[in-house]
Design a protein around this motif. Structure first.
Motif, short mmCIF file in Angstrom:
data_model
loop_
_atom_site.label_atom_id
_atom_site.label_comp_id
_atom_site.label_asym_id
_atom_site.label_seq_id
_atom_site.Cartn_x
_atom_site.Cartn_y
_atom_site.Cartn_z
N LEU A 176 0.85 -1.19 0.00
CA LEU A 176 0.00 0.00 0.00
C LEU A 176 0.89 1.24 0.00
O LEU A 176 1.86 1.31 0.74
CB LEU A 176 -0.89 0.02 1.24
CG LEU A 176 -2.05 -0.97 1.29
CD1 LEU A 176 -2.72 -0.90 2.64
CD2 LEU A 176 -3.05 -0.69 0.18
N SER A 177 0.53 2.22 -0.82
CA SER A 177 1.32 3.46 -0.90
C SER A 177 1.42 4.14 0.46
O SER A 177 2.49 4.61 0.86
CB SER A 177 0.67 4.42 -1.89
OG SER A 177 0.53 3.79 -3.14
N ARG A 178 0.32 4.18 1.17
CA ARG A 178 0.31 4.82 2.48
C ARG A 178 1.29 4.12 3.42
O ARG A 178 2.02 4.76 4.18
CB ARG A 178 -1.11 4.77 3.08
CG ARG A 178 -1.20 5.29 4.50
CD ARG A 178 -2.64 5.17 5.02
NE ARG A 178 -3.18 3.83 4.90
CZ ARG A 178 -2.93 2.85 5.77
NH1 ARG A 178 -2.16 3.06 6.80
NH2 ARG A 178 -3.45 1.66 5.58
N PHE B 230 5.98 7.01 -5.75
CA PHE B 230 5.55 5.82 -5.01
C PHE B 230 4.38 6.04 -4.04
O PHE B 230 3.59 5.14 -3.80
CB PHE B 230 6.72 5.26 -4.20
CG PHE B 230 7.85 4.76 -5.04
CD1 PHE B 230 7.77 3.53 -5.70
CD2 PHE B 230 9.01 5.51 -5.18
CE1 PHE B 230 8.81 3.07 -6.47
CE2 PHE B 230 10.06 5.05 -5.95
CZ PHE B 230 9.97 3.83 -6.61
N PHE B 231 4.33 7.21 -3.42
CA PHE B 231 3.39 7.37 -2.30
C PHE B 231 2.09 8.04 -2.70
O PHE B 231 1.05 7.82 -2.10
CB PHE B 231 4.04 8.17 -1.17
CG PHE B 231 5.35 7.57 -0.69
CD1 PHE B 231 5.58 6.20 -0.78
CD2 PHE B 231 6.34 8.38 -0.14
CE1 PHE B 231 6.78 5.66 -0.34
CE2 PHE B 231 7.53 7.85 0.31
CZ PHE B 231 7.76 6.48 0.20
N LYS B 232 2.18 8.93 -3.69
CA LYS B 232 0.96 9.63 -4.12
C LYS B 232 0.08 8.63 -4.87
O LYS B 232 0.59 7.76 -5.56
CB LYS B 232 1.36 10.79 -5.04
CG LYS B 232 0.67 12.08 -4.68
CD LYS B 232 1.13 13.18 -5.63
CE LYS B 232 -0.01 13.58 -6.53
NZ LYS B 232 0.44 14.50 -7.59
N ASP B 233 -1.24 8.81 -4.77
CA ASP B 233 -2.09 7.81 -5.44
C ASP B 233 -2.11 7.97 -6.95
O ASP B 233 -1.93 8.94 -7.54
CB ASP B 233 -3.53 7.84 -4.96
CG ASP B 233 -3.91 9.14 -4.31
OD1 ASP B 233 -3.60 9.31 -3.12
OD2 ASP B 233 -4.51 9.99 -5.00
N THR C 249 -1.37 0.94 -4.46
CA THR C 249 -0.08 0.43 -4.01
C THR C 249 1.05 1.20 -4.69
O THR C 249 0.80 2.02 -5.59
CB THR C 249 0.11 -1.07 -4.34
OG1 THR C 249 0.44 -1.19 -5.73
CG2 THR C 249 -1.15 -1.87 -4.05
N THR C 250 2.25 0.91 -4.26
CA THR C 250 3.43 1.56 -4.84
C THR C 250 3.56 1.21 -6.32
O THR C 250 4.25 1.90 -7.05
CB THR C 250 4.69 1.10 -4.12
OG1 THR C 250 4.68 -0.33 -4.07
CG2 THR C 250 4.73 1.64 -2.70
N GLY C 251 2.90 0.14 -6.74
CA GLY C 251 2.97 -0.26 -8.14
C GLY C 251 1.69 0.06 -8.90
O GLY C 251 1.45 -0.49 -9.97
N GLY C 252 0.84 0.89 -8.32
CA GLY C 252 -0.42 1.22 -8.98
C GLY C 252 -1.60 0.50 -8.33
O GLY C 252 -1.48 -0.03 -7.22
#
Lengths: 312, 487
Positions: free
Chosen positions: A3-5, A309-312, B267-270
């Motif tokens: 998850l980006s967050r 990486f972190f922004k949606d 996610t970091t990959g979309g």
């Protein structure tokens, strides 16, 4: 893939822990240095610590005198200082709390323990006798790094933590050198005197570099210290080493990601600059200017990481 | 000799007979505790609290600006459930959950139980827990109540009675697992005294139950996540803990997005497709497009994705209808109706205030009964007759008359007690018991559970918000069970 967050939080958890560790070490070393020196004690020796953290303005707004007591309070427990140890540990723990499902239990427990210790200490009025506390902060930093190094899969979680730690460390080493150089160099009468050696020795100690430096250069002088802290390829706290690690980590993180990766591009510019430079030339053209550009570029990398990486 | 002077005071006791001798099953544990000195017990108690505090299973003290954090108080004297008692509980729970699951499916679809006159239609449609948007819903594999935690109490006769069914993702399981871990740390020797069944495989079982309901065709690659309201929720520790135990992502609503009636996580990959969501957000907050419009915790569009079968939710929305405390009174009839069996797990006699005759009985006996609001939990909205003042009784009488459908009443039970370390002495304190069950291709009840204890002397309220704590619960096994090491 994570998850980006979560990736963002684990990156910042590592950065804040590294920051707290650095501040604690800077204070620790400075306190010991004070015992070695008697010159201009109160006035000149505590303020540089504040300058190193980059928060001189915030400090001046809140305190009149840069004496030991005020500086220690500001750097350790001042809630209004965004870079105080207390604040860093709160933020590190808060970030860890939002991602504890991806952390080994021990890592979380260590940071939690340090948080409670910090809370207990911050309630005391006096800032005297904090040496044990600083030791505890540094130990926890090492423990966490060690635990993560030894117990985490090298999947994205670990990579983002490592990336955060390396970028933070590069920034702090550069900043320390910048401030010390600015303060120590004008005293040309003292250059290459025992006083100078003690001062630069303390700088090396502040980044755990004294023994490794001696093996490389044997005697202490500002040029070699600059070379070692900025460009030494094999010392894990030098700017060059940290940025190289960060670059490798970034490229591992970018494998299999199709979207354009600005972070990689910014990072390449940075490592190229470092690779093409050495101390004598940098000092000749201006160390402060060089470090300024370096830090500007590091901020660009940080922003690009967020974008990529972190922004949606 | 710490238990020499222990008194049961006429209550059913979890470790002792009425004559003061330990139950045969509990004797090895009691004997072991008796070898400890009081200071030793106290020292272990403190060590247990420290360990829980360090583990960070804490909640913020409300309104405290200093950021004080507290643990759920833990008592180091375990509660014992014999293999025989457990066998009956387990069968009772499985029967009950099977019937309630059929009931929910029926209520939102054919409504046969209403047509057959077993439950009056108005009991269902007047419930705040009846969710109209769930009408016609048929959840994957026919399972609605994937995770439940049945509340039991023991009365003076030593019999277990069901108090609540808790079909809406009940919390507390993390305490079961943490309490066991701490108990092992603090009193490892005690584990040698008897055959105790382990609880540590709950994470595996939960993951299997969730994977079981993945949308068709998603197979082994199906992605399971836990959905939490976030770090400020009082059960956040549990959400993170369960995600960790299963090794799956812990999402907040901002991590999820619905596109083309499918759910994705950022996610970091979309964007990555999500298949099963163990959601720890209440029904009314889960989708502002369908339920409460002001919900900031939900994921807009998630219900549409769910109704289309593109994502599975555990538990299914709408299960609260079977949790309504007035519907509870009908559970024995529900069991009989769907399974043609008599209920194994006993209900507490329940008076429905909506019914004229029962209401007038309740109003005449407020000083003897426990009155509960049908849709509240956590010990809120409750009157304990024998412990209440005339003024409180009057207040409840008015409330009941104003909204009879919102209240039920039950006789005050003489809840069983268990020896508990109180200061330096061991005294009896009232307890309840919540085992946790998973419903997938069968019903699995974890052999253990949360024993909550009312730490205040004489108190019958075990909720953590009202001075309750908890104990490790030892379900004893036979030789053919998997047992904790050391037995």
């Amino acid at each position: 893939m994570m998850l980006s967050r979560v990736a963002n939080s684990i990156y910042w958890m590592a950065r804040y822990m590294e920051r707290a560790d650095n501040v604690a070490r800077f204070i620790d070393v400075n306190t010991h240095l004070m015992l070695d020196l008697t010159l201009n004690r109160e006035a000149t020796q505590w303020f540089p610590l504040v300058a190193t953290s980059g928060d001189d303005q915030t400090f001046s707004q809140r305190y009149k005198v840069a004496d030991e007591r005020n500086v220690l309070r500001f750097l350790t427990f001042d809630q209004k200082n965004p870079n105080s140890i207390l604040h860093c540990i709160y933020r590190a723990r808060e970030n860890a709390r939002t991602v504890r499902e991806v952390l080994p239990v021990d890592v979380w427990e260590k940071i939690n323990e340090l948080y409670h210790l910090t809370q207990a200490h911050s309630r005391k009025r006096s800032v005297a006798d904090l040496m044990d506390y600083y030791t505890q902060v540094r130990r926890t930093g090492h423990l966490m790094t060690g635990l993560m190094y030894n117990t985490m899969s090298r999947s994205q979680g670990w990579q983002f933590a490592h990336l955060g730690q390396m970028l933070e460390r590069a920034d702090k080493t550069a900043r320390l050198l910048d401030v010390k150089y600015f303060l120590l160099l004008p005293q040309t009468s003292l250059l290459d005197t025992p006083f100078d050696a003690v001062q630069w020795g303390a700088v090396l100690k502040s980044v755990h570099a004294l023994e490794m430096y001696r093996q490389r250069f044997h005697t202490i002088n500002y040029k070699d210290v600059t070379q070692f802290l900025l460009f030494e390829k094999f010392f894990p706290r030098s700017v060059a080493f940290c940025l190289d690690e960060a670059a490798q980590t970034l490229s591992r993180l970018s494998q299999g990601i199709e979207r354009p990766n600005k972070a990689i591009i910014e990072m390449a510019i940075l490592t190229k600059t470092i690779a093409a430079s050495e101390a004598t030339q940098v000092i000749a053209t201006g160390l402060h200017e060089f470090i300024d550009v370096l830090q500007y570029n590091m901020n660009l990398v940080d922003e690009a990481i967020y974008e990529s990486f972190f922004k949606d | 000799m710490t238990l020499e002077t222990y008194q049961t005071n006429g209550f059913y006791d979890e470790l002792f007979e009425r004559d003061g001798k330990p139950h045969a099953s509990a004797k090895p544990l009691v004997d072991w505790i008796d070898t400890l000195t009081r200071p030793d017990l106290k020292r272990r108690q403190t060590a247990a609290e420290d360990a829980l505090y360090q583990s960070g299973n804490t909640f913020n003290v409300y309104g405290d600006k200093k950021g004080t954090e507290k643990i759920l108080p833990f008592d180091i004297i375990p509660r014992v459930v014999t293999a025989r008692e457990w066998d009956k509980l387990e069968r009772g729970i499985a029967q009950r959950i099977t019937a309630l699951n059929l009931f929910i499916q029926d209520i939102y679809n054919d409504q046969k139980i209403i047509k057959d006159g077993v439950i009056p239609a108005e009991m269902i449609f007047s419930s705040a827990c009846y969710l109209k948007p769930c009408e016609g819903l048929k959840p994957p594999k026919g399972v609605w109540t994937h995770i439940s935690g049945t509340d039991f109490v023991r009365d003076a006769d030593g019999e277990f009675y069901v108090l609540e069914d808790n079909l809406r993702c009940p919390s507390g399981i993390s305490y079961v697992l943490e309490n066991r871990a701490v108990q092992k740390l603090i009193t490892p020797q005690a584990f040698h005294t008897m055959k105790i069944r382990p609880v540590s495989n709950y994470g595996d079982q939960l993951y299997r139950a969730l994977k079981y309901i993945a949308p068709d065709g998603r197979g082994d690659d199906a992605i399971v996540v836990v959905l939490t309201p976030g770090i400020y929720n009082s059960a956040y520790f549990e959400h993170a803990y369960l995600a960790q135990q299963m090794g799956v992502p812990l999402c907040q609503n901002s991590d999820l997005v619905v596109d083309d009636d499918k759910v994705f996580m950022r996610t970091t990959g979309g964007l990555v497709r999500v298949d099963v969501i163990y959601r720890r957000i209440d029904d009314e907050f889960i989708d502002p497009d369908v339920f409460r419009k002001d919900s900031l915790l939900g994921v807009p569009g998630i219900m549409r994705a769910y109704m289309k079968g593109n994502v599975s939710l555990a538990n299914a929305p709408g299960t609260g209808i079977a949790d309504d405390k007035a519907i509870y009174a009908y559970v024995p009839k529900i069991v009989k109706y769907y399974l043609d069996e008599d209920a194994i797990a006993q209900n507490v006699r329940t008076f429905i205030c909506e019914d004229d005759a029962e209401r007038s009985y309740v109003l005449d006996n407020l000083d003897k009964l426990v009155v509960k609001a049908v849709n509240l939990s956590g010990g809120y909205g409750m009157l304990i007759g024998p412990k209440s003042t005339k003024a409180e009784q009057k207040e409840f009488a008015e409330k009941i008359k104003a909204k009879p459908r919102d209240y039920i009443a039950q006789p005050t039970l003489a809840l069983s007690r268990a020896p508990t370390l109180c200061g330096n002495a061991i005294e009896g304190r009232h307890v309840d018991f919540r085992p946790y069950s998973l419903y997938s291709d069968g019903i699995f009840t974890l052999p253990g559970g949360l024993t909550r204890v009312a730490l205040k002397k004489g108190s019958l309220v075990v909720n953590s918000s009202q001075g309750g704590g908890s104990k490790d619960t030892w379900v004893l096994g036979e030789d053919d069970h998997i047992l904790e090491g050391g037995a």
